[in-house]
Design a protein around this motif. Structure first.
Motif, PDB file in Angstrom:
ATOM      1  N   ALA A  40      81.534  15.917   0.795  1.00 48.11           N
ATOM      2  CA  ALA A  40      81.011  17.215   0.380  1.00 48.11           C
ATOM      3  C   ALA A  40      81.146  18.248   1.493  1.00 48.11           C
ATOM      4  N   ILE A  41      81.788  19.362   1.190  1.00 49.88           N
ATOM      5  CA  ILE A  41      81.963  20.471   2.123  1.00 49.88           C
ATOM      6  C   ILE A  41      81.062  21.606   1.628  1.00 49.88           C
ATOM      7  N   PRO A  42      80.147  22.090   2.473  1.00 49.20           N
ATOM      8  CA  PRO A  42      79.204  23.113   2.008  1.00 49.20           C
ATOM      9  C   PRO A  42      79.878  24.441   1.695  1.00 49.20           C
ATOM     10  N   CYS A  43      79.348  25.105   0.664  1.00 47.74           N
ATOM     11  CA  CYS A  43      79.774  26.452   0.298  1.00 47.74           C
ATOM     12  C   CYS A  43      78.608  27.433   0.425  1.00 47.74           C
ATOM     13  N   SER A  44      77.438  26.903   0.828  1.00 43.56           N
ATOM     14  CA  SER A  44      76.225  27.709   0.976  1.00 43.56           C
ATOM     15  C   SER A  44      75.243  26.898   1.822  1.00 43.56           C
ATOM     16  N   ASP A  45      74.088  27.502   2.135  1.00 43.43           N
ATOM     17  CA  ASP A  45      73.022  26.730   2.750  1.00 43.43           C
ATOM     18  C   ASP A  45      72.622  25.640   1.766  1.00 43.43           C
ATOM     19  N   LEU A  46      72.170  24.483   2.289  1.00 46.70           N
ATOM     20  CA  LEU A  46      71.873  23.333   1.436  1.00 46.70           C
ATOM     21  C   LEU A  46      70.490  22.768   1.702  1.00 46.70           C
ATOM     22  N   VAL A  47      69.916  22.194   0.660  1.00 52.41           N
ATOM     23  CA  VAL A  47      68.754  21.318   0.776  1.00 52.41           C
ATOM     24  C   VAL A  47      69.194  20.007   0.150  1.00 52.41           C
ATOM     25  N   VAL A  48      69.137  18.917   0.917  1.00 49.52           N
ATOM     26  CA  VAL A  48      69.538  17.610   0.418  1.00 49.52           C
ATOM     27  C   VAL A  48      68.429  16.605   0.649  1.00 49.52           C
ATOM     28  N   SER A  49      68.447  15.544  -0.145  1.00 49.48           N
ATOM     29  CA  SER A  49      67.407  14.528  -0.074  1.00 49.48           C
ATOM     30  C   SER A  49      68.016  13.158  -0.340  1.00 49.48           C
ATOM     31  N   PHE A  50      67.387  12.140   0.243  1.00 44.93           N
ATOM     32  CA  PHE A  50      67.776  10.768  -0.052  1.00 44.93           C
ATOM     33  C   PHE A  50      66.886  10.179  -1.121  1.00 44.93           C
ATOM     34  N   GLU A  51      65.938  10.957  -1.630  1.00 44.69           N
ATOM     35  CA  GLU A  51      64.957  10.458  -2.588  1.00 44.69           C
ATOM     36  C   GLU A  51      65.286  10.899  -4.002  1.00 44.69           C
ATOM     37  N   GLU A  52      64.726  10.176  -4.955  1.00 42.58           N
ATOM     38  CA  GLU A  52      64.950  10.468  -6.376  1.00 42.58           C
ATOM     39  C   GLU A  52      64.327  11.785  -6.799  1.00 42.58           C
ATOM     40  N   SER A  53      63.132  12.081  -6.294  1.00 37.69           N
ATOM     41  CA  SER A  53      62.389  13.259  -6.721  1.00 37.69           C
ATOM     42  C   SER A  53      62.757  14.468  -5.879  1.00 37.69           C
ATOM     43  N   ASP A  54      62.710  15.633  -6.477  1.00 38.38           N
ATOM     44  CA  ASP A  54      62.978  16.869  -5.718  1.00 38.38           C
ATOM     45  C   ASP A  54      61.716  17.743  -5.665  1.00 38.38           C
ATOM     46  N   ASP A  55      60.552  17.120  -5.676  1.00 39.65           N
ATOM     47  CA  ASP A  55      59.283  17.850  -5.629  1.00 39.65           C
ATOM     48  C   ASP A  55      58.898  18.163  -4.183  1.00 39.65           C
ATOM     49  N   TYR A  56      59.466  19.235  -3.630  1.00 38.67           N
ATOM     50  CA  TYR A  56      59.163  19.592  -2.248  1.00 38.67           C
ATOM     51  C   TYR A  56      58.439  20.883  -2.227  1.00 38.67           C
TER      52      TYR A  56
END
Length: 92
Positions: A76-92
């Motif tokens: 994966a090559i970024p095209c914008s700022d990113l938020v990534v996670s190793f977890e199933e849920s995205d409740d941040y």
């Protein structure tokens, strides 16, 4: 340069638009699971919570995995700022 926020730890690093997410993490000294670095082992699989990436070669992901936001950090090559996670849920 794009900012990457790695959740849930909140680790931050930057990646150029010419390198993969994984390479940017490793260059910044961020521990990031990986093995083959060619998209075959799935060790670097993570979820794209926010942002956009592109690929030179589209990785082998099912339609369901794509819809859930899973990406291969080694490809994966970024095209914008990113938020990534190793977890199933995205409740941040």
């Amino acid at each position: 340069m794009y900012a990457v926020h790695l959740m849930p730890a909140g680790t931050q690093f930057t990646v150029s638009g010419h390198q993969t997410l994984l390479q940017g993490a490793l260059d910044a000294g961020v521990p990031f699971p990986n093995r083959c670095q060619i998209g075959a082992c799935a060790s670097c699989l993570c979820r794209l919570v926010e942002g956009e990436v592109r690929y030179h070669l589209e990785p082998m992901l099912t339609e369901q995995e794509k819809q859930q936001g899973w990406i291969f950090a080694c490809q994966a090559i970024p095209c914008s700022d990113l938020v990534v996670s190793f977890e199933e849920s995205d409740d941040y």
